[in-house]
Design a protein around this motif. Sequence first.
Motif, PDB file in Angstrom:
ATOM      1  N   MET A 159       0.861  -1.186   0.000  1.00 54.05           N
ATOM      2  CA  MET A 159       0.000   0.000   0.000  1.00 54.05           C
ATOM      3  C   MET A 159       0.895   1.233   0.000  1.00 54.05           C
ATOM      4  O   MET A 159       1.730   1.393   0.881  1.00 54.05           O
ATOM      5  N   ARG A 160       0.704   2.076  -1.012  1.00 51.35           N
ATOM      6  CA  ARG A 160       1.537   3.282  -1.117  1.00 51.35           C
ATOM      7  C   ARG A 160       0.626   4.493  -1.275  1.00 51.35           C
ATOM      8  O   ARG A 160      -0.150   4.582  -2.230  1.00 51.35           O
ATOM      9  N   THR A 170      -0.474   6.995   6.794  1.00 50.75           N
ATOM     10  CA  THR A 170      -0.206   5.633   6.338  1.00 50.75           C
ATOM     11  C   THR A 170      -0.659   4.621   7.375  1.00 50.75           C
ATOM     12  O   THR A 170      -1.265   3.590   7.043  1.00 50.75           O
ATOM     13  N   ASP A 171      -0.385   4.906   8.638  1.00 49.56           N
ATOM     14  CA  ASP A 171      -0.796   4.009   9.704  1.00 49.56           C
ATOM     15  C   ASP A 171      -2.319   3.902   9.771  1.00 49.56           C
ATOM     16  O   ASP A 171      -2.874   2.827  10.024  1.00 49.56           O
ATOM     17  N   GLY A 172      -3.008   5.030   9.535  1.00 49.51           N
ATOM     18  CA  GLY A 172      -4.468   4.997   9.548  1.00 49.51           C
ATOM     19  C   GLY A 172      -5.042   4.110   8.455  1.00 49.51           C
ATOM     20  O   GLY A 172      -5.972   3.315   8.696  1.00 49.51           O
ATOM     21  N   PHE A 243     -10.330   2.047  -0.846  1.00 48.67           N
ATOM     22  CA  PHE A 243      -9.060   2.749  -0.625  1.00 48.67           C
ATOM     23  C   PHE A 243      -8.682   3.529  -1.885  1.00 48.67           C
ATOM     24  O   PHE A 243      -7.698   3.193  -2.564  1.00 48.67           O
ATOM     25  N   PRO A 244      -9.456   4.566  -2.208  1.00 46.00           N
ATOM     26  CA  PRO A 244      -9.205   5.297  -3.458  1.00 46.00           C
ATOM     27  C   PRO A 244      -7.886   6.068  -3.454  1.00 46.00           C
ATOM     28  O   PRO A 244      -7.336   6.360  -4.526  1.00 46.00           O
ATOM     29  N   ASN A 245      -7.370   6.427  -2.291  1.00 45.41           N
ATOM     30  CA  ASN A 245      -6.139   7.214  -2.225  1.00 45.41           C
ATOM     31  C   ASN A 245      -4.885   6.357  -2.089  1.00 45.41           C
ATOM     32  O   ASN A 245      -3.799   6.892  -1.870  1.00 45.41           O
ATOM     33  N   VAL A 246      -5.066   5.053  -2.183  1.00 43.72           N
ATOM     34  CA  VAL A 246      -3.937   4.139  -2.000  1.00 43.72           C
ATOM     35  C   VAL A 246      -3.646   3.435  -3.310  1.00 43.72           C
ATOM     36  O   VAL A 246      -4.560   2.902  -3.957  1.00 43.72           O
TER      37      VAL A 246
END
Length: 612
Positions: A159-160, A170-172, A243-246
């Motif tokens: 996951m980036r 990122t942790d969230g 997860f659209p932002n990942v």
Amino acid sequence: IIAVEMMSVKLEEGLDRFSAASHAFRATALPMLTGTLITCAGFIPVAFSKGMAAEFCASLFPVIAAALLLSWIISVMVAPLLGYHLIRIAPKRDEKGAVVLYQGRFYRAFRRVLEAFLTHRALVLTATALVFAASIALLGACRQDFFPPSLRPEIIVEMRLPEGSSMKNTDGEAKRFAAFLDGLAGEYRNYSAYVGEGAPRFVLTLDPVLPADNYAQFVIVANDKESREDLTAKIRTELAESFPNVRANLKFIQTGPPAAYPIMLRVEGPDKEKVMALAGEVADIVASDANTRDVNFDWQEKSKVMHLALDQDKLRALGLSTQMVQQMLYTELSGVKAAELYEGDRTVDIMLRLKAADRDDLSRLEELPIYLPQAGYVPLAQVAKISYGAENGIIWRRDLKPAVTVRADILAGTPTDAAQKAFAATKELREKLPAGYAIEAGGSLADSEDSMKYLLVPVPAMIFIIMTLLIFQVRSARAMLITLLTAPLGIIGVAFGMYLTGEPIGFVADLGILALSGMIIRNSVILIDQIQKHIKAGESPWQAVIDSAVLRFRPIMLTAAAAILGMIPLMTSSFWGPMAVAIASGLLVATVLTLLVLPVMYAAVYRVKKDS
């Protein structure tokens, strides 16, 4: 097989058991040793090639060489001894008492076929050359795959987040994904999560990932291979919808050198803006293929940055220096250790910094207090100008030049086939590149090309050793050339075998082809040696060629059958399956051609004429 078969033939001719066993040793020991050494030499490229791929197969050479040399000792020492005690065969004689061998219906038919081949040698050699050329073309139609897919149950989920994202964000996202996995409990054994870095290298084929605040990785251990596929589909759907932002990447642990994506094409050049523009064109070409998905770059996004320009005149007027302001801001935002607290056997640092509400809000940065030695505090905005912008957070370089890798996943097929197709599609763009710019293959396609180059480096030494062994055995340059020319005949069987079974051609299959050449030459050595013995015994060259092929038919076919049957258990292996199919199919066709075409080649080279 060769030693026992020779002993059986001599018993059928009327020799006693001791003489038959002794003859089996004298007649077969030297040619079998030469053939054994030649077979071992076929694995020399595996033993002495360099590169990552060779690490996976380097143990083949010492294991096979030791096994073959020990088997030769057993064949020439133990087999005749056992034959002396166990074989009971009565001589085969006709009504007049003459020895009758190889006079059955099958051998009579084989003689007629062989005589027809020798009579029409030009037609046979031409047809063989045409079939060989067709098999080379057929190899291009076979599936290509550098290394076979892995059967391990692990699923690697990467996951980036966008470049510049904080570890907190990122942790969230990682916690949200972990909550989804917890809801699938029972569909996998366990999972581990890593934020800001990748998993330790727990297996050779796992590529370590450089630490990054916007990166998280999950290692999910599925119940088995079948459930792995179902679980992967569910994970892929969840990541796409929730997860659209990942930018996510799902992959399995590979059996060979690792690659992040199936398709990886690298764009290089001196100017990074031009490189980015070319990478965009390459990405459009790759995305135009319906079999590709998730086309992305290893770097191109720009990170949001804040620039702080200190007013030096105001600093001097207030009695401040740049270093003093830097230390104050570092203390307020990142914090410094002010003291230590001892709790049992642990030491806990006490950090001094502003509370989260004052340091995390970008709109309040200009209100950060700057301490003045004599006048209290002033807001940061009075001594500095704050501006916002974007810049490359990371720039990958190759040979000191900026390099962008265009990456993509595939829906079906093998990574090597997909990568070759994508690279071929960029041909027109590559031909129009400015000077200093290049589009090159990366990932598994580049590893495959490099490994093949490494594998071919020891081939001249292998050929030299084989030629040396042959010249000592056959003692004739023409006979040696004939023997060497039989080695490529295995390609005919390999091409048809790989095409019919659907096994991919890759590094492991290439190893099988090299080993196959040694096996074929071994059979040819035995046949050529037999022809020379018949001619030395006084037979005409025509009859010697026919009788030698008939005499060597049974042992050559039996040894080939034993080798082919030995490959069958390996055909189900994900890793060794392509090599087993290459050896089995190639040896089957090559053995038949050795018995039929090699005599024709010998007759053509030595201009053997039919007895009048």
